[in-house]
Enzyme design. Structure first.
Site, mmCIF file in Angstrom:
data_model
loop_
_atom_site.group_PDB
_atom_site.id
_atom_site.type_symbol
_atom_site.label_atom_id
_atom_site.label_comp_id
_atom_site.label_asym_id
_atom_site.label_seq_id
_atom_site.Cartn_x
_atom_site.Cartn_y
_atom_site.Cartn_z
ATOM 1 N N GLY A 2 -24.795 -18.978 -27.823
ATOM 2 C CA GLY A 2 -24.631 -20.561 -27.968
ATOM 3 C C GLY A 2 -25.158 -21.026 -29.334
ATOM 4 O O GLY A 2 -25.355 -22.226 -29.296
ATOM 5 N N ASP A 6 -29.145 -14.807 -30.004
ATOM 6 C CA ASP A 6 -27.876 -14.428 -29.425
ATOM 7 C C ASP A 6 -27.337 -15.358 -28.460
ATOM 8 O O ASP A 6 -28.180 -15.305 -27.257
ATOM 9 C CB ASP A 6 -27.752 -12.859 -28.863
ATOM 10 C CG ASP A 6 -26.416 -12.604 -28.527
ATOM 11 O OD1 ASP A 6 -25.460 -13.570 -28.655
ATOM 12 O OD2 ASP A 6 -26.288 -11.179 -28.292
ATOM 13 N N MET A 64 -21.275 -3.801 -22.588
ATOM 14 C CA MET A 64 -21.546 -4.182 -21.366
ATOM 15 C C MET A 64 -20.941 -3.198 -20.235
ATOM 16 O O MET A 64 -19.972 -2.946 -20.540
ATOM 17 C CB MET A 64 -21.138 -5.509 -20.961
ATOM 18 C CG MET A 64 -21.541 -6.622 -21.878
ATOM 19 S SD MET A 64 -20.821 -8.348 -21.611
ATOM 20 C CE MET A 64 -21.373 -9.070 -22.887
ATOM 21 N N GLY A 96 -24.235 -11.367 -20.797
ATOM 22 C CA GLY A 96 -23.027 -10.977 -19.890
ATOM 23 C C GLY A 96 -21.738 -11.665 -20.361
ATOM 24 O O GLY A 96 -20.713 -11.221 -20.110
ATOM 25 N N PHE A 97 -21.770 -12.767 -20.669
ATOM 26 C CA PHE A 97 -20.665 -13.603 -20.960
ATOM 27 C C PHE A 97 -20.964 -14.359 -22.218
ATOM 28 O O PHE A 97 -21.888 -14.963 -22.530
ATOM 29 C CB PHE A 97 -20.334 -14.712 -20.035
ATOM 30 C CG PHE A 97 -19.821 -13.925 -18.488
ATOM 31 C CD1 PHE A 97 -18.836 -13.402 -18.421
ATOM 32 C CD2 PHE A 97 -20.995 -13.665 -17.718
ATOM 33 C CE1 PHE A 97 -18.393 -12.791 -17.163
ATOM 34 C CE2 PHE A 97 -20.476 -12.808 -16.281
ATOM 35 C CZ PHE A 97 -19.441 -12.504 -16.286
ATOM 36 N N GLY A 98 -19.817 -14.529 -23.179
ATOM 37 C CA GLY A 98 -19.816 -15.521 -24.213
ATOM 38 C C GLY A 98 -19.612 -16.885 -23.823
ATOM 39 O O GLY A 98 -19.148 -17.149 -22.898
ATOM 40 N N GLY A 99 -19.670 -17.766 -24.924
ATOM 41 C CA GLY A 99 -19.482 -19.056 -24.558
ATOM 42 C C GLY A 99 -20.466 -20.091 -23.767
ATOM 43 O O GLY A 99 -19.894 -21.298 -23.371
ATOM 44 N N HIS A 123 -21.553 -7.673 -34.869
ATOM 45 C CA HIS A 123 -22.121 -7.787 -33.617
ATOM 46 C C HIS A 123 -21.390 -7.140 -32.422
ATOM 47 O O HIS A 123 -20.250 -7.910 -32.221
ATOM 48 C CB HIS A 123 -22.722 -9.146 -33.263
ATOM 49 C CG HIS A 123 -23.939 -8.985 -32.179
ATOM 50 N ND1 HIS A 123 -24.910 -8.518 -32.128
ATOM 51 C CD2 HIS A 123 -23.639 -9.229 -30.497
ATOM 52 C CE1 HIS A 123 -25.528 -8.570 -30.905
ATOM 53 N NE2 HIS A 123 -25.017 -9.152 -30.096
ATOM 54 N N SER A 174 -20.249 -12.175 -33.237
ATOM 55 C CA SER A 174 -19.844 -11.138 -32.080
ATOM 56 C C SER A 174 -18.474 -11.063 -31.739
ATOM 57 O O SER A 174 -17.717 -11.840 -31.701
ATOM 58 C CB SER A 174 -20.628 -11.719 -30.982
ATOM 59 O OG SER A 174 -20.207 -11.373 -29.753
ATOM 60 N N GLY A 182 -20.429 -16.080 -31.725
ATOM 61 C CA GLY A 182 -19.322 -15.686 -31.101
ATOM 62 C C GLY A 182 -18.090 -16.844 -31.323
ATOM 63 O O GLY A 182 -17.409 -16.864 -32.277
ATOM 64 N N HIS A 192 -25.221 -4.028 -29.293
ATOM 65 C CA HIS A 192 -26.241 -4.867 -28.270
ATOM 66 C C HIS A 192 -25.851 -4.089 -27.087
ATOM 67 O O HIS A 192 -24.786 -4.504 -26.413
ATOM 68 C CB HIS A 192 -26.051 -6.486 -28.400
ATOM 69 C CG HIS A 192 -26.730 -7.124 -27.325
ATOM 70 N ND1 HIS A 192 -26.980 -8.425 -27.061
ATOM 71 C CD2 HIS A 192 -27.898 -6.583 -26.501
ATOM 72 C CE1 HIS A 192 -27.562 -8.406 -26.163
ATOM 73 N NE2 HIS A 192 -28.408 -7.680 -25.821
ATOM 74 N N MET A 238 -26.082 -4.033 -23.465
ATOM 75 C CA MET A 238 -26.433 -4.559 -22.243
ATOM 76 C C MET A 238 -26.027 -3.643 -20.932
ATOM 77 O O MET A 238 -25.047 -3.856 -20.212
ATOM 78 C CB MET A 238 -25.747 -5.994 -22.139
ATOM 79 C CG MET A 238 -26.500 -7.035 -22.770
ATOM 80 S SD MET A 238 -25.482 -8.407 -23.133
ATOM 81 C CE MET A 238 -24.275 -8.009 -24.621
ATOM 82 N N MET A 281 -32.551 -13.366 -26.399
ATOM 83 C CA MET A 281 -31.363 -13.808 -25.942
ATOM 84 C C MET A 281 -31.796 -15.603 -25.592
ATOM 85 O O MET A 281 -32.554 -15.857 -24.873
ATOM 86 C CB MET A 281 -31.112 -13.302 -24.641
ATOM 87 C CG MET A 281 -30.672 -11.767 -24.638
ATOM 88 S SD MET A 281 -29.003 -11.554 -25.519
ATOM 89 C CE MET A 281 -27.944 -12.461 -24.696
ATOM 90 N N ASP A 336 -21.131 -5.968 -28.437
ATOM 91 C CA ASP A 336 -21.804 -5.982 -27.389
ATOM 92 C C ASP A 336 -20.930 -5.289 -26.290
ATOM 93 O O ASP A 336 -20.049 -5.250 -26.017
ATOM 94 C CB ASP A 336 -21.308 -7.458 -26.512
ATOM 95 C CG ASP A 336 -21.952 -8.658 -27.423
ATOM 96 O OD1 ASP A 336 -23.124 -8.687 -27.543
ATOM 97 O OD2 ASP A 336 -21.399 -9.662 -27.897
#
Length: 219
Positions: free
Chosen positions: A176, A174, A36, A141-144, A32, A9, A196, A65, A67, A136, A34
């Site tokens: 973690g 997608d 948003m 909405g957020f990485g990490g 990938h 990502s 990611g 993807h 969102m 999911m 994202d």
């Protein structure tokens, strides 16, 4: 598992140097992307013009993807632009079957995404209309974020349904994904993994991709 796909990502990449960042993942299966919109999710990333430019400089196919709110209106443009795979969220789509057929009519693979709390059972009858089912494993909405193990039964149900149908539908996860969590996701039946920070957070992203592939095959 004979083969798994690793789709890094770019949400975790350096957005100022995206072309160089794409070159660092040349051994991946796809990029990938994202998208948003700050409506469906509380974050704003990029839109179609930037995605098209990424496509122009990428040696890999793009896995978009979306969102976004109102994908019925906006998603077809990504397929028309030649994006290889376009995934929309069922929570936002008004007519998912019609949308999936429209995406396919433009030559794109049609993907359907579900948030962690969205049950998969109501959508299993839609599998013939899809090329990809994205489960999911974090809140979009957020990485990490940390991998949510509560999604593993859903992955397993989806994978069993796909196996029983004989359809060539990929099960993507997608959120973690690490060398540790990818093992559990693969065991549950996932075949495509979005990573990611597990890729871009490493000194050698291509070695990270190889390590993730190896871990996914340890079943």
């Amino acid at each position: 598992m004979a083969h798994c796909c690793i789709n890094p990502s770019i949400l975790s990449a350096d957005f100022v140097n995206l072309e160089a960042e794409l070159q660092r993942i040349s051994t991946a299966d796809a990029v990938h992307v994202d998208v948003m919109d700050n409506h469906f999710v509380p974050n704003l990333t990029i839109g179609l013009p930037v995605v098209q430019r990424i496509q122009e400089v990428s040696s890999l196919p793009l896995d978009a993807h979306l969102m976004i709110a109102d994908p019925d209106r906006w998603a077809p443009a990504y397929a028309e632009a030649g994006i290889d795979s376009v995934t929309f969220h069922v929570e936002a789509a008004k007519a998912p079957v019609r949308l999936a057929r429209e995406l396919r009519s433009h030559g794109a693979k049609a993907g359907m995404a579900l948030k962690p709390a969205t049950a998969v059972e109501p959508y299993l009858d839609l599998l013939p209309e899809m090329d990809l089912l994205l489960i999911m494993t974090v809140e979009p909405g957020f990485g990490g974020q940390a991998f949510l193990d509560v999604t593993l039964p859903k992955i397993r149900k989806a994978a069993n349904a796909v196996a029983g149908s004989g359809l060539p539908v990929a099960i993507q996860v997608d959120g973690g994904v690490t060398e540790e969590t990818i093992v559990r996701a693969a065991e549950a039946g996932a075949t495509v993994f979005v990573a990611g920070s597990a890729v871009y957070g490493q000194a050698d992203p291509e070695q990270a991709i190889a390590s993730l592939r190896a871990a996914a095959k340890v079943l």
